[in-house]
Each structure stands twice: as C-alpha cells, then as structure tokens.
Design a protein around this motif. Structure first.
Motif, PDB file in Angstrom:
ATOM      1  N   THR A   1       5.683   5.931 -14.026  1.00  0.00           N
ATOM      2  CA  THR A   1       4.312   5.479 -14.246  1.00  0.00           C
ATOM      3  C   THR A   1       3.768   5.939 -15.588  1.00  0.00           C
ATOM      4  OG1 THR A   1       3.385   7.407 -13.122  1.00  0.00           O
ATOM      5  CG2 THR A   1       3.828   5.445 -11.784  1.00  0.00           C
TER       6      THR A   1
ATOM      7  N   HIS B   1      -2.621   3.332  -7.622  1.00  0.00           N
ATOM      8  CA  HIS B   1      -2.133   2.292  -8.530  1.00  0.00           C
ATOM      9  C   HIS B   1      -2.674   0.957  -8.015  1.00  0.00           C
ATOM     10  CE1 HIS B   1       0.535   5.252 -10.282  1.00  0.00           C
ATOM     11  NE2 HIS B   1       0.972   5.540  -9.077  1.00  0.00           N
TER      12      HIS B   1
ATOM     13  N   TYR C   1      -3.910  -2.846  -7.102  1.00  0.00           N
ATOM     14  CA  TYR C   1      -3.117  -4.069  -6.982  1.00  0.00           C
ATOM     15  C   TYR C   1      -2.915  -4.773  -8.322  1.00  0.00           C
ATOM     16  CZ  TYR C   1      -3.671  -3.761  -1.925  1.00  0.00           C
ATOM     17  OH  TYR C   1      -3.626  -3.350  -0.619  1.00  0.00           O
TER      18      TYR C   1
ATOM     19  N   LEU D   1       1.074   1.527  -2.882  1.00  0.00           N
ATOM     20  CA  LEU D   1       0.800   1.899  -4.270  1.00  0.00           C
ATOM     21  C   LEU D   1      -0.702   1.921  -4.547  1.00  0.00           C
ATOM     22  CD1 LEU D   1       3.634  -0.099  -6.021  1.00  0.00           C
ATOM     23  CD2 LEU D   1       3.439   2.395  -5.878  1.00  0.00           C
ATOM     24  N   ASP D   2      -1.424   0.952  -3.996  1.00  0.00           N
ATOM     25  CA  ASP D   2      -2.873   0.926  -4.162  1.00  0.00           C
ATOM     26  C   ASP D   2      -3.492   2.189  -3.543  1.00  0.00           C
ATOM     27  OD1 ASP D   2      -5.416  -0.584  -4.835  1.00  0.00           O
ATOM     28  OD2 ASP D   2      -5.666  -0.346  -2.672  1.00  0.00           O
TER      29      ASP D   2
ATOM     30  N   ALA E   1       2.949  -2.820  -2.081  1.00  0.00           N
ATOM     31  CA  ALA E   1       1.772  -2.994  -2.942  1.00  0.00           C
ATOM     32  C   ALA E   1       0.566  -2.254  -2.351  1.00  0.00           C
ATOM     33  CB  ALA E   1       1.454  -4.478  -3.116  1.00  0.00           C
TER      34      ALA E   1
ATOM     35  N   ASN F   1       1.694  -1.449 -10.129  1.00  0.00           N
ATOM     36  CA  ASN F   1       1.762  -2.128  -8.836  1.00  0.00           C
ATOM     37  C   ASN F   1       2.452  -3.485  -8.967  1.00  0.00           C
ATOM     38  OD1 ASN F   1       1.063  -3.468  -6.311  1.00  0.00           O
ATOM     39  ND2 ASN F   1      -0.463  -1.865  -6.027  1.00  0.00           N
TER      40      ASN F   1
END
Length: 152
Positions: A146, A44, A46, A39-40, A36, A51
């Motif tokens: 995505t 992307h 949280y 990805l942040d 997570a 995510n």
C-alpha cells in the motif's frame, strides 16, 4: 444495528480475512465483493487505488480457481492479510494441485480470455503458486504494498 464482519487488528497489528466460497462464478463475484468490503473496513475505501487494484487481482485469481481449479463439490478459499508494513497478501486456494498457472500471453490478440495472470503480474508487487497448506491443491498468492499506491 451495525455488525462488524472484520475484527480489529490483532496484537501484532495484522488484519486477516478468510472465507470459503462455492466454486461458481457467483462464488468468485462474492469473493471479490467481500475482499473489497474488507479493504474498505481496513481503511482502503472502495474508490481507492489499493481497493480497486486488489479487487481486480481477486477477481482474476478467483475466476481462475473456478475455471481451472474446480473440483465438483469442493469450494475455493480466499485469505487476505494486512501487515503493519503496509503489505497486503491475497491467497486463493483450490483443490486441484496439478493445474498450476503460468503467465502466457494469449496466442490471439482478439482472444476474449487468457489475460488474467498477465494482469495479475502487472498489478501485483509479487505473485506465485505454492502447495495448499491444509489439504490437496494449490494456493495462488499475490502481494501489494500500500505504500506505493494512494490509500484514498
């Protein structure tokens, strides 16, 4: 002081995160948190659908690696890549190659377990199992585009 855990995209525009975790419930939780966070860092947030979806897939695959793929003294490995076409690929590898996962609905609708891969199959664009590249075991992978999910 700010430390960058995840390098910027490489020359091909792809991002990659890879790490080993202890085959424990704590290791599975940490893997989900690191994915997570990664990805942040890749754009992307949280609270984005991307995510949240991939964090859930990570949680399920890591829980399976700990529960069904655990070999005492051996870690499980997580690899996440992001390609320029918007595809995210998550791989979770363990050292137990003989226990291959399959989507099987739980026999009892009241059962408290047995739905993990049903969730993965519903959330991922594709998923599967391959032999582990570097050593004994298997790799369970899932992809998520995505482009079909909101990024923010």
């Amino acid at each position: 002081m700010h430390t960058t855990l995840f390098p910027p995209p490489g020359p091909t525009g792809t991002n990659e995160f890879a790490m080993s975790f202890t085959s424990t419930l704590r290791g599975a939780r940490l893997a989900r948190l690191f994915v997570a966070h990664c990805l942040d860092a890749w754009g992307h947030p949280y609270d984005s659908e991307v995510n949240e979806t991939l964090a859930l897939i990570t949680a399920e695959l890591c829980a399976n690696a700990v529960r069904h793929g655990r070999v005492p003294g051996r870690d499980f490995h997580v690899r996440l890549t992001s390609a320029t076409n918007g595809e995210l690929r998550l791989e979770v590898s363990d050292t137990r190659g003989e226990r291959r996962p399959a989507v099987v609905p739980p026999p009892d609708p009241e059962a408290e377990s047995g739905r993990g891969l049903v969730l993965v199959a519903a959330l991922a664009d594709d998923w599967g199992v391959t032999d582990r590249r570097c050593g004994p075991g298997k790799t369970v992978w899932a992809t998520l585009c995505t482009c079909r999910l909101s990024a923010g």
